[in-house]
Scaffold this motif. Structure first.
Motif, PDB file in Angstrom:
ATOM      1  N   THR A 239       0.878  -1.386   0.025  1.00 44.69           N
ATOM      2  CA  THR A 239      -0.071  -0.149  -0.100  1.00 44.69           C
ATOM      3  C   THR A 239       0.998   1.257   0.004  1.00 44.69           C
ATOM      4  OG1 THR A 239      -1.540  -1.152   1.395  1.00 44.69           O
ATOM      5  CG2 THR A 239      -1.775   1.151   1.251  1.00 44.69           C
ATOM      6  N   PRO A 240       0.894   2.006  -0.969  1.00 47.23           N
ATOM      7  CA  PRO A 240       1.440   3.367  -0.998  1.00 47.23           C
ATOM      8  C   PRO A 240       0.934   4.115  -0.178  1.00 47.23           C
ATOM      9  CG  PRO A 240       0.183   3.196  -3.085  1.00 47.23           C
ATOM     10  CD  PRO A 240       0.041   1.987  -2.099  1.00 47.23           C
ATOM     11  N   SER A 241       1.676   5.054   0.144  1.00 47.38           N
ATOM     12  CA  SER A 241       1.425   6.215   1.110  1.00 47.38           C
ATOM     13  C   SER A 241       0.052   6.952   0.927  1.00 47.38           C
ATOM     14  CB  SER A 241       2.302   7.438   1.551  1.00 47.38           C
ATOM     15  OG  SER A 241       2.758   8.069   0.163  1.00 47.38           O
ATOM     16  N   TYR A 242       0.074   7.271  -0.555  1.00 54.48           N
ATOM     17  CA  TYR A 242      -1.347   8.007  -0.854  1.00 54.48           C
ATOM     18  C   TYR A 242      -2.644   7.142  -0.838  1.00 54.48           C
ATOM     19  CZ  TYR A 242      -0.232   5.369  -5.184  1.00 54.48           C
ATOM     20  OH  TYR A 242       0.138   4.586  -5.994  1.00 54.48           O
ATOM     21  N   ALA A 243      -2.263   5.742  -0.307  1.00 49.55           N
ATOM     22  CA  ALA A 243      -3.542   4.812  -0.590  1.00 49.55           C
ATOM     23  C   ALA A 243      -3.810   4.533   0.974  1.00 49.55           C
ATOM     24  CB  ALA A 243      -3.292   3.680  -1.355  1.00 49.55           C
ATOM     25  N   VAL A 244      -3.053   4.989   2.100  1.00 48.85           N
ATOM     26  CA  VAL A 244      -3.201   4.699   3.273  1.00 48.85           C
ATOM     27  C   VAL A 244      -4.949   5.377   3.693  1.00 48.85           C
ATOM     28  CG1 VAL A 244      -2.766   5.408   5.719  1.00 48.85           C
ATOM     29  CG2 VAL A 244      -1.016   4.746   3.752  1.00 48.85           C
ATOM     30  N   PRO A 245      -5.570   4.612   4.475  1.00 49.28           N
ATOM     31  CA  PRO A 245      -6.868   5.197   4.726  1.00 49.28           C
ATOM     32  C   PRO A 245      -6.802   6.390   5.670  1.00 49.28           C
ATOM     33  CG  PRO A 245      -6.446   3.159   5.733  1.00 49.28           C
ATOM     34  CD  PRO A 245      -5.380   3.178   4.818  1.00 49.28           C
ATOM     35  N   GLN A 246      -7.946   7.357   5.228  1.00 49.10           N
ATOM     36  CA  GLN A 246      -7.938   8.307   5.991  1.00 49.10           C
ATOM     37  C   GLN A 246      -8.245   8.098   7.668  1.00 49.10           C
ATOM     38  OE1 GLN A 246     -10.580  11.485   4.325  1.00 49.10           O
ATOM     39  NE2 GLN A 246      -9.330  11.378   2.273  1.00 49.10           N
ATOM     40  N   SER A 247      -8.657   6.949   7.767  1.00 46.07           N
ATOM     41  CA  SER A 247      -9.062   6.628   9.313  1.00 46.07           C
ATOM     42  C   SER A 247      -7.611   6.542  10.089  1.00 46.07           C
ATOM     43  CB  SER A 247      -9.784   5.335   9.236  1.00 46.07           C
ATOM     44  OG  SER A 247      -8.844   4.220   8.674  1.00 46.07           O
ATOM     45  N   SER A 248      -6.505   6.435   9.350  1.00 47.19           N
ATOM     46  CA  SER A 248      -5.334   6.476  10.096  1.00 47.19           C
ATOM     47  C   SER A 248      -4.591   7.865  10.262  1.00 47.19           C
ATOM     48  CB  SER A 248      -4.308   5.432   9.462  1.00 47.19           C
ATOM     49  OG  SER A 248      -4.070   6.147   8.226  1.00 47.19           O
ATOM     50  N   TRP A 249      -5.345   8.654   9.525  1.00 45.45           N
ATOM     51  CA  TRP A 249      -4.971  10.117   9.865  1.00 45.45           C
ATOM     52  C   TRP A 249      -5.121  10.729  11.346  1.00 45.45           C
ATOM     53  CZ3 TRP A 249      -6.409  13.380   4.826  1.00 45.45           C
ATOM     54  CH2 TRP A 249      -5.996  12.907   3.670  1.00 45.45           C
ATOM     55  N   PRO A 250      -4.296  11.638  11.565  1.00 47.84           N
ATOM     56  CA  PRO A 250      -4.273  12.014  13.074  1.00 47.84           C
ATOM     57  C   PRO A 250      -5.570  12.995  13.052  1.00 47.84           C
ATOM     58  CG  PRO A 250      -2.847  13.609  11.762  1.00 47.84           C
ATOM     59  CD  PRO A 250      -2.819  12.324  10.805  1.00 47.84           C
TER      60      PRO A 250
ATOM     61  N   PHE B  46       2.739  22.860  -1.074  1.00 46.62           N
ATOM     62  CA  PHE B  46       2.778  22.570   0.358  1.00 46.62           C
ATOM     63  C   PHE B  46       2.519  21.419   0.650  1.00 46.62           C
ATOM     64  CE2 PHE B  46       0.664  23.246   4.525  1.00 46.62           C
ATOM     65  CZ  PHE B  46       1.757  23.341   5.151  1.00 46.62           C
ATOM     66  N   GLN B  47       3.151  20.587   1.399  1.00 45.17           N
ATOM     67  CA  GLN B  47       2.695  19.133   2.077  1.00 45.17           C
ATOM     68  C   GLN B  47       2.846  19.228   3.377  1.00 45.17           C
ATOM     69  OE1 GLN B  47       4.507  15.924   0.084  1.00 45.17           O
ATOM     70  NE2 GLN B  47       4.127  16.585  -1.925  1.00 45.17           N
ATOM     71  N   ILE B  48       1.938  18.500   4.210  1.00 46.84           N
ATOM     72  CA  ILE B  48       2.061  18.013   5.531  1.00 46.84           C
ATOM     73  C   ILE B  48       2.117  16.430   5.358  1.00 46.84           C
ATOM     74  CG2 ILE B  48       1.069  17.813   7.717  1.00 46.84           C
ATOM     75  CD1 ILE B  48      -0.516  20.347   7.322  1.00 46.84           C
ATOM     76  N   ARG B  49       3.165  15.915   6.036  1.00 49.82           N
ATOM     77  CA  ARG B  49       3.449  14.624   6.099  1.00 49.82           C
ATOM     78  C   ARG B  49       3.308  14.220   7.644  1.00 49.82           C
ATOM     79  NH1 ARG B  49       4.679  10.926   1.708  1.00 49.82           N
ATOM     80  NH2 ARG B  49       3.858  12.073  -0.032  1.00 49.82           N
ATOM     81  N   TYR B  50       2.322  13.086   7.704  1.00 54.81           N
ATOM     82  CA  TYR B  50       2.287  12.435   8.953  1.00 54.81           C
ATOM     83  C   TYR B  50       2.669  10.933   9.090  1.00 54.81           C
ATOM     84  CZ  TYR B  50       0.196  10.511  13.093  1.00 54.81           C
ATOM     85  OH  TYR B  50      -0.181   9.791  14.131  1.00 54.81           O
ATOM     86  N   ARG B  51       4.099  10.846   9.818  1.00 65.06           N
ATOM     87  CA  ARG B  51       4.621   9.546   9.561  1.00 65.06           C
ATOM     88  C   ARG B  51       4.807   9.221   8.327  1.00 65.06           C
ATOM     89  NH1 ARG B  51       1.508   6.553  14.642  1.00 65.06           N
ATOM     90  NH2 ARG B  51       2.145   8.268  16.221  1.00 65.06           N
ATOM     91  N   ALA B  52       5.274  10.066   7.441  1.00 66.79           N
ATOM     92  CA  ALA B  52       5.603   9.733   6.000  1.00 66.79           C
ATOM     93  C   ALA B  52       4.598   9.645   5.034  1.00 66.79           C
ATOM     94  CB  ALA B  52       6.550   8.708   5.793  1.00 66.79           C
ATOM     95  N   THR B  53       3.387   9.652   5.567  1.00 65.05           N
ATOM     96  CA  THR B  53       2.051   9.920   4.830  1.00 65.05           C
ATOM     97  C   THR B  53       1.633  11.063   4.465  1.00 65.05           C
ATOM     98  OG1 THR B  53       1.442   7.558   5.802  1.00 65.05           O
ATOM     99  CG2 THR B  53      -0.470   8.992   4.751  1.00 65.05           C
ATOM    100  N   ALA B  54       1.387  11.294   3.251  1.00 62.22           N
ATOM    101  CA  ALA B  54       0.967  12.470   2.958  1.00 62.22           C
ATOM    102  C   ALA B  54      -0.659  12.988   3.318  1.00 62.22           C
ATOM    103  CB  ALA B  54       1.153  12.799   1.446  1.00 62.22           C
ATOM    104  N   ILE B  55      -0.979  13.847   3.878  1.00 58.41           N
ATOM    105  CA  ILE B  55      -2.502  14.219   4.381  1.00 58.41           C
ATOM    106  C   ILE B  55      -2.805  15.541   3.702  1.00 58.41           C
ATOM    107  CG2 ILE B  55      -2.030  12.673   6.384  1.00 58.41           C
ATOM    108  CD1 ILE B  55      -1.534  15.212   8.205  1.00 58.41           C
ATOM    109  N   ASP B  56      -4.202  15.725   3.727  1.00 59.22           N
ATOM    110  CA  ASP B  56      -4.579  16.743   2.968  1.00 59.22           C
ATOM    111  C   ASP B  56      -4.375  18.096   3.910  1.00 59.22           C
ATOM    112  OD1 ASP B  56      -6.087  18.865   1.749  1.00 59.22           O
ATOM    113  OD2 ASP B  56      -8.110  17.587   1.983  1.00 59.22           O
ATOM    114  N   PRO B  57      -3.382  19.193   3.686  1.00 64.09           N
ATOM    115  CA  PRO B  57      -3.148  20.266   4.430  1.00 64.09           C
ATOM    116  C   PRO B  57      -4.660  21.051   4.764  1.00 64.09           C
ATOM    117  CG  PRO B  57      -1.717  20.061   2.714  1.00 64.09           C
ATOM    118  CD  PRO B  57      -2.803  18.958   2.427  1.00 64.09           C
TER     119      PRO B  57
END
Length: 241
Positions: free
Chosen positions: A98-109, A217-228
């Protein structure tokens, strides 16, 4: 996540750079026992998991220096035996990573866990996308020379232009879990290792590495790109956290 800063940098920019890692096949050994061929979508972290070679050892064995960029088709020396490498290669072909862009949003902070401010004034012309190959941050358009600010307090871990397609780039580490990235700058106003405050000007907006004036601009959480935009306050307002 307890990876070293260099490892985090490479992980972070698997997002930015299609060639920050990759793996295709493994061949008969070298002095370290095996060779791994980088394919599109690989990262040093992913290769580390497949081959059992630490990110630190991958960098050391292959003389890879910060910002730890690797190219598709590049052959990397890895630890372990030839048979181990073959098993790893076979496993990588038969199992989907699973690449970083496919990590489910449920795992986002959760929103509000950390305060962020807008890194620049202007208009968001390209939003974040979860699609494969989509934008892994937001693009903000404004006149050349518009100030670029640190979105949060932290330590500058990269200042340079070695990542293809991102021009003059700044990366800031915020604690153990977060990194922010600011690309296409004109003038850069901070140095590696420098501590910055939230809202401190770090650059001016430019068009390096691209054909229009904008800030990527990017925000990375534990190497996963999340929606700024999910974590930034509404335009014109201050963070409530």
């Amino acid at each position: 996540m307890r990876q070293s800063i260099p490892a985090i940098i490479c992980l972070t920019f698997a997002l930015l750079v299609a060639g920050c890692s990759g793996s295709k096949s493994s061949d008969a050994g070298s002095s370290s026992g095996a060779v791994y061929t980088v394919k599109r979508g690989d990262t040093l972290y992913r290769i580390s998991r497949i081959t059992g070679t630490s990110v630190k050892d991958l960098a050391r064995l292959n003389n890879i220096s910060p910002p730890y960029t690797i190219e598709v088709g590049q052959k990397l020396r890895v630890n372990g035996s030839k048979s181990t490498a073959k098993k790893s290669s076979s496993r990588s072909k038969n199992s989907k990573v699973t690449p970083s862009y496919a990590v489910p949003q449920s795992s986002w902070p959760p929103v509000g866990q950390r305060c962020w401010i807008w890194p620049a004034s202007g208009t968001v012309v390209v939003p974040y996308s979860t699609a494969e190959g989509g934008n892994k941050g937001i693009d903000i358009a404004a006149p050349r020379g518009t100030p670029v600010y640190a979105s949060g307090a932290g330590k500058v871990v990269y200042v340079g232009n070695q990542l293809r397609g991102y021009g003059n780039l700044i990366m800031i580490k915020h604690g153990e879990d977060y990194i922010t990235a600011y690309a296409h700058n004109d003038t850069m106003m901070v140095n590696n290792g420098q501590n910055v405050k939230a809202g401190q000007q770090i650059a001016t907006m430019g068009s390096t590495g691209t054909d229009t004036v904008k800030l990527h601009f990017q925000i990375r959480y534990r190497a996963t790109a999340i929606d700024p935009q999910r974590y930034l306050p509404p335009k014109g307002s201050k963070p409530k956290c």
